[in-house]
Design a protein around this motif. Structure first.
Motif, PDB file in Angstrom:
ATOM      1  N   ASP A  40      -9.495   1.130  -2.551  1.00 28.64           N
ATOM      2  CA  ASP A  40      -9.339   1.414  -3.983  1.00 28.64           C
ATOM      3  C   ASP A  40      -8.461   0.366  -4.663  1.00 28.64           C
ATOM      4  N   VAL A  41      -7.286   0.141  -4.111  1.00 23.24           N
ATOM      5  CA  VAL A  41      -6.350  -0.797  -4.731  1.00 23.24           C
ATOM      6  C   VAL A  41      -6.942  -2.203  -4.788  1.00 23.24           C
ATOM      7  N   THR A  94      -0.772   7.563  -2.985  1.00 20.57           N
ATOM      8  CA  THR A  94      -1.497   6.290  -3.001  1.00 20.57           C
ATOM      9  C   THR A  94      -2.542   6.262  -4.113  1.00 20.57           C
ATOM     10  N   ALA A 152      -3.254   3.305  -6.908  1.00 24.65           N
ATOM     11  CA  ALA A 152      -4.537   2.750  -7.357  1.00 24.65           C
ATOM     12  C   ALA A 152      -4.686   2.893  -8.873  1.00 24.65           C
ATOM     13  N   THR A 199      -8.616   4.280   2.388  1.00 25.23           N
ATOM     14  CA  THR A 199      -8.972   4.577   0.995  1.00 25.23           C
ATOM     15  C   THR A 199      -8.033   3.858   0.049  1.00 25.23           C
ATOM     16  N   THR A 200      -6.763   3.842   0.393  1.00 28.49           N
ATOM     17  CA  THR A 200      -5.787   3.130  -0.430  1.00 28.49           C
ATOM     18  C   THR A 200      -6.149   1.653  -0.531  1.00 28.49           C
ATOM     19  N   ASN A 240      -1.824  10.682   0.416  1.00 28.34           N
ATOM     20  CA  ASN A 240      -3.008  10.208  -0.297  1.00 28.34           C
ATOM     21  C   ASN A 240      -2.846  10.372  -1.803  1.00 28.34           C
TER      22      ASN A 240
END
Length: 176
Positions: A160-161, A22, A26, A156-157, A19
């Motif tokens: 966010d990205v 990653t 982001a 989440t990656t 995480n």
């Protein structure tokens, strides 16, 4: 579930380290669009809304999907329907929330094009949230990885990205 704290750390720490990596991914998206943010500083505030809403929507889809996995042995057809349902939920929730933020941006910033950018980014990111929130745990289960531990890092990656890419990319194209 009955393991001690050492076992919990061993199973969770590698995913948190992933995480962290990653998160740098982001942040590199944000850095790439630094000139856009300098020209339209209010985007920085809206970026947190887009990313936060995407993360929360993905977590909702993830929780429902992991519950379905734990209660049923989903067939491929059921898995497909689960992802399609969460796509639809993401589209409707994204457009609804996007409209609210559009109205806010229109009145607060006085810029309907900024509102449009935020509307599109919110809608797109909540669609991505629904697809990844449902699809990632199903894929992880299929390859033998516990979706309850690993899914949140991956979704989440994505939120966010893609949330940052959507708002900053659209702003760069439509507002500059």
């Amino acid at each position: 579930m009955s393991g001690n704290w050492v076992e919990a750390v061993k199973s969770r720490l590698p995913w948190l380290i992933i995480n962290l990596g990653t998160a740098f991914l982001a942040s590199s998206v944000v850095r790439y669009f630094d000139p856009t943010i300098k020209l339209i500083p209010s985007l920085a505030a809206y970026m947190t809304i887009i990313a936060g809403m995407g993360g929360n929507a993905a977590t909702q889809a993830l929780a429902v999907t992991v519950r379905r996995i734990s209660l049923y042995d989903l067939t491929d057809k059921q898995a497909y329907r689960t992802v399609l349902k969460e796509f639809t939920v993401g589209l409707i929730n994204g457009a609804s929330n996007g409209l609210i933020v559009f109205i806010f941006a229109f009145f607060f910033d006085g810029n309907p094009m900024l509102g449009l950018v935020i509307f599109l980014a919110m809608t797109g990111n909540l669609i991505i949230a629904g697809i990844t929130g449902a699809g990632i745990p199903l894929i992880l289960k299929r390859v033998g990885i516990d979706p309850a531990i690993a899914s949140s890092i991956i979704i989440t990656t994505f939120t966010d990205v893609f949330g940052f890419l959507l708002i900053l990319g659209l702003a760069s194209k439509l507002l500059l």
